[in-house]
Scaffold this motif. Structure first.
Motif, mmCIF file in Angstrom:
data_model
loop_
_atom_site.group_PDB
_atom_site.id
_atom_site.type_symbol
_atom_site.label_atom_id
_atom_site.label_comp_id
_atom_site.label_asym_id
_atom_site.label_seq_id
_atom_site.Cartn_x
_atom_site.Cartn_y
_atom_site.Cartn_z
ATOM 1 N N GLU A 141 -5.789 8.753 6.237
ATOM 2 C CA GLU A 141 -5.176 9.676 7.074
ATOM 3 C C GLU A 141 -5.751 10.311 8.287
ATOM 4 O OE1 GLU A 141 -3.876 12.586 4.314
ATOM 5 O OE2 GLU A 141 -2.273 11.556 3.474
ATOM 6 N N MET A 187 -5.077 0.353 -14.204
ATOM 7 C CA MET A 187 -3.887 0.718 -14.453
ATOM 8 C C MET A 187 -3.333 0.109 -15.899
ATOM 9 S SD MET A 187 -2.668 3.336 -12.994
ATOM 10 C CE MET A 187 -0.795 3.454 -12.985
ATOM 11 N N GLU A 217 0.105 -1.673 0.069
ATOM 12 C CA GLU A 217 0.531 -0.578 0.086
ATOM 13 C C GLU A 217 -0.108 0.404 1.252
ATOM 14 O OE1 GLU A 217 -0.631 -1.928 -2.688
ATOM 15 O OE2 GLU A 217 1.166 -2.950 -3.162
ATOM 16 N N GLU A 218 -1.475 0.401 1.258
ATOM 17 C CA GLU A 218 -2.190 1.360 1.946
ATOM 18 C C GLU A 218 -1.824 1.180 3.452
ATOM 19 O OE1 GLU A 218 -6.241 2.053 -0.717
ATOM 20 O OE2 GLU A 218 -5.995 0.432 0.566
ATOM 21 N N LEU A 225 -8.569 6.468 -5.390
ATOM 22 C CA LEU A 225 -7.551 6.324 -4.652
ATOM 23 C C LEU A 225 -7.228 7.381 -3.380
ATOM 24 C CD1 LEU A 225 -5.188 4.945 -7.251
ATOM 25 C CD2 LEU A 225 -6.060 3.508 -5.372
ATOM 26 N N GLU A 250 -5.227 -2.052 -10.288
ATOM 27 C CA GLU A 250 -4.239 -2.575 -11.033
ATOM 28 C C GLU A 250 -4.647 -2.986 -12.493
ATOM 29 O OE1 GLU A 250 -2.229 -6.145 -9.163
ATOM 30 O OE2 GLU A 250 -1.900 -4.691 -7.539
ATOM 31 N N ALA A 286 1.071 -0.015 4.454
ATOM 32 C CA ALA A 286 2.233 0.406 4.799
ATOM 33 C C ALA A 286 2.231 1.885 5.110
ATOM 34 C CB ALA A 286 3.020 0.070 3.606
ATOM 35 N N PHE A 287 1.457 2.430 4.305
ATOM 36 C CA PHE A 287 1.415 3.978 4.319
ATOM 37 C C PHE A 287 0.758 4.270 5.706
ATOM 38 C CE2 PHE A 287 -1.124 7.821 3.911
ATOM 39 C CZ PHE A 287 -0.039 8.836 3.441
ATOM 40 N N SER A 321 4.157 2.675 -5.821
ATOM 41 C CA SER A 321 3.560 1.276 -5.799
ATOM 42 C C SER A 321 2.539 0.823 -6.682
ATOM 43 C CB SER A 321 3.385 0.876 -4.282
ATOM 44 O OG SER A 321 2.500 1.532 -3.901
ATOM 45 N N LEU A 322 1.545 2.080 -7.038
ATOM 46 C CA LEU A 322 0.427 1.857 -7.782
ATOM 47 C C LEU A 322 0.771 1.391 -9.292
ATOM 48 C CD1 LEU A 322 -1.390 5.165 -6.624
ATOM 49 C CD2 LEU A 322 -2.000 2.821 -5.936
ATOM 50 N N GLU A 344 3.270 3.895 8.466
ATOM 51 C CA GLU A 344 4.278 4.963 8.515
ATOM 52 C C GLU A 344 3.407 6.355 9.067
ATOM 53 O OE1 GLU A 344 6.489 3.475 4.652
ATOM 54 O OE2 GLU A 344 6.385 5.468 4.791
ATOM 55 N N THR A 350 6.285 6.714 -2.018
ATOM 56 C CA THR A 350 6.215 5.368 -1.771
ATOM 57 C C THR A 350 4.997 4.794 -2.336
ATOM 58 O OG1 THR A 350 7.735 5.553 0.079
ATOM 59 C CG2 THR A 350 7.331 3.341 -0.433
ATOM 60 N N PHE A 351 4.000 5.046 -1.690
ATOM 61 C CA PHE A 351 2.481 4.842 -1.984
ATOM 62 C C PHE A 351 2.267 4.835 -3.428
ATOM 63 C CE2 PHE A 351 -2.104 5.453 -2.387
ATOM 64 C CZ PHE A 351 -2.371 4.207 -2.057
ATOM 65 N N LEU A 378 -7.077 7.270 0.701
ATOM 66 C CA LEU A 378 -6.051 7.841 1.219
ATOM 67 C C LEU A 378 -6.608 8.844 2.438
ATOM 68 C CD1 LEU A 378 -3.112 6.813 0.768
ATOM 69 C CD2 LEU A 378 -2.400 8.849 0.011
ATOM 70 N N LYS A 384 7.614 11.327 2.045
ATOM 71 C CA LYS A 384 8.462 9.956 1.463
ATOM 72 C C LYS A 384 7.242 8.914 1.279
ATOM 73 C CE LYS A 384 12.702 10.313 3.218
ATOM 74 N NZ LYS A 384 13.476 10.011 4.614
ATOM 75 N N SER A 385 6.521 8.728 2.766
ATOM 76 C CA SER A 385 5.241 7.898 2.402
ATOM 77 C C SER A 385 4.216 7.929 1.468
ATOM 78 C CB SER A 385 4.571 7.907 3.766
ATOM 79 O OG SER A 385 5.377 8.026 4.868
ATOM 80 N N LEU A 386 4.184 9.061 1.036
ATOM 81 C CA LEU A 386 3.422 9.252 0.009
ATOM 82 C C LEU A 386 3.887 8.993 -1.476
ATOM 83 C CD1 LEU A 386 0.299 10.656 -0.516
ATOM 84 C CD2 LEU A 386 1.159 12.711 -1.183
ATOM 85 N N GLY A 412 4.329 3.969 -11.564
ATOM 86 C CA GLY A 412 3.151 4.289 -10.458
ATOM 87 C C GLY A 412 2.295 5.490 -11.107
#
Lengths: 196, 222
Positions: B100, B54, B124-125, B92, B51, B127-128, A127-128, B131, A123-124, B96, A119-121, A133
């Motif tokens: 982790e 993207m 976002e990172e 990215l 961004e 928040a990740f 959001s990109l 979590e 969501t991440f 990540l 789920k976290s992944l 995304g």
């Protein structure tokens, strides 16, 4: 000897080599926890005795037991954490749905952790950038050519590519497909990249 | 590489940045990507750049839709999109992975950050990472820690999870001349070991010695 069981479960994990997930050793964990409980209780009574009767000769034993307790705790944490890292790798290899034989090797809490991680992944990644995304579990290798030749290893059913064409992935059929569409199917073992 | 991009998407980057052509943007992305890939610790986040890239990609995809099917130009552009998307994903992804791997340290660093300083993590990172920490802690607690004796029910994540090794060696190319870089900061010898770095020269050095130069862009990891 204390701590032997704890080392044993770590060895078991270590023997499996990289990325493989052995069955969750619930029994081993339980035995270590029982040993810890016994050690702790002995320590408690010895501490009380040392305090009330002033027996200072008990202190080294208490310290020794406490070290064993710490070591056991550390071993268990290492065992569990290493499994988590392996499970994490599986998410990147197989996508968000794990094969049943692997799920079979995981305990309920591990499945729970996996779902949360998923789920976290997600969501991440959502959001990109723009609305859709970016799926960063795709594009694992630098692209060399746009289309690649693939062979189907098992029946997968219909598969839609970008321009709307639908092709039937049947066992042993060969196709010429956009690379980035089949990457995941290759990792799942549905398709095989034919190198010429 | 940059040619096809700039005539494909000219004028597509009216972002917050002053003026940056798509080619420059991709150049920046590649720099950030290599630095992130080779540095042992997490670098500053460049989410604005991500961004923009993207946006470029969507823009190029849209342009491609207009091209006739079977046009040779289309497949060249398609390839270009694939390449850029790979670089961005890989960038990215390595961020990540570091989050982790070092999550307690990353969060600790974020906590101790002075108000107003740029954050190392994008929202976002962040928040990740939060979590991930909560999830892992809950897991350890549920499976083992809560069954342990009362004084052993917590694990200090900061101590348990290894820190990034800043003393690992990295290859680098110099972009701006630097003088008097301390290579061995604290040795017992009286003389410190100091080097000058010339433009375009390449070196193999300890990351710790040149970490500030990486973030200022004076050297490029390769």
């Amino acid at each position: 000897m204390f701590c032997e069981k704890a080392i044993e479960i770590i060895r078991e994990l270590h023997r499996m080599g990289d990325g493989q997930l052995p069955a969750f050793n619930e029994d081993g964990i339980r035995q270590v926890l029982e040993e810890m409980k016994a050690l702790y209780e002995q320590n408690q009574s010895d501490v009380n005795e040392a305090k009330s009767e002033g027996k200072s000769e008990l202190i080294p034993t208490i310290k020794f037991r406490h070290c064993c307790l710490l070591r056991n705790q550390r071993c268990i944490a290492a065992y569990l954490y290493d499994r988590l890292l392996r499970i994490r790798t599986l998410r990147w290899e197989y996508g968000s749905v794990l094969p049943t034989n692997i799920r079979f090797h995981m305990c309920a809490e591990e499945l729970e952790w996996f779902n949360q991680y998923k789920k976290s992944l997600a969501t991440f990644m959502r959001s990109l950038g723009g609305e859709e995304g970016l799926d960063i579990t795709q594009d694992m290798k630098p692209p060399k050519s746009l289309y690649i030749e693939v062979r189907c290893l098992k029946d997968h059913g219909e598969f839609e590519i970008d321009d709307g064409t639908i092709i039937l992935l049947k066992k042993n059929s060969q196709h010429f497909l956009p690379r980035w569409k089949c990457e995941q199917l290759i990792r799942q073992g549905v398709l095989e990249h034919i190198m010429s | 590489m940059s040619d096809t991009l700039s005539d494909d998407a000219s004028g597509g980057d009216d972002g917050q940045e002053d003026v940056m052509t798509p080619a420059e943007l991709i150049g920046k992305l590649e720099e950030a990507w290599l630095n992130e890939k080779f540095s042992p610790e997490l670098l500053e986040n460049k989410s604005e750049m991500g961004e923009c890239v993207m946006e470029q990609l969507t823009h190029m995809e849209a342009n491609l839709q207009r091209v006739r099917r079977g046009d040779v130009k289309a497949s060249v552009h398609r390839m270009e999109i694939d390449r850029i998307r790979f670089v961005l994903s890989s960038y990215l992804r390595s961020r990540l992975q570091k989050i982790e791997k070092f999550f307690p340290h990353v969060l600790e660093k974020e906590k101790s950050r002075v108000e107003g300083d740029p954050s190392f993590l994008s929202p976002e990172e962040f928040a990740f990472a939060k979590e991930y920490l909560a999830n892992t802690e809950t897991y350890l607690k549920a499976v083992a820690l809560k069954h342990m004796p009362p004084n052993l029910q917590t694990v200090d994540m900061l101590k348990a999870v290894p820190e990034p090794c800043l003393d690992s060696f990295v290859f680098l190319r110099v972009r701006e001349r630097q003088e008097n870089i301390l290579v061995e900061p604290e040795t017992d010898d009286q003389r410190e070991y100091v080097v000058d770095l010339d433009v375009d020269s390449q070196h193999l050095m300890r990351y710790r010695a040149i970490a500030p130069l990486v973030s200022s862009g004076a050297v490029q990891l390769i």
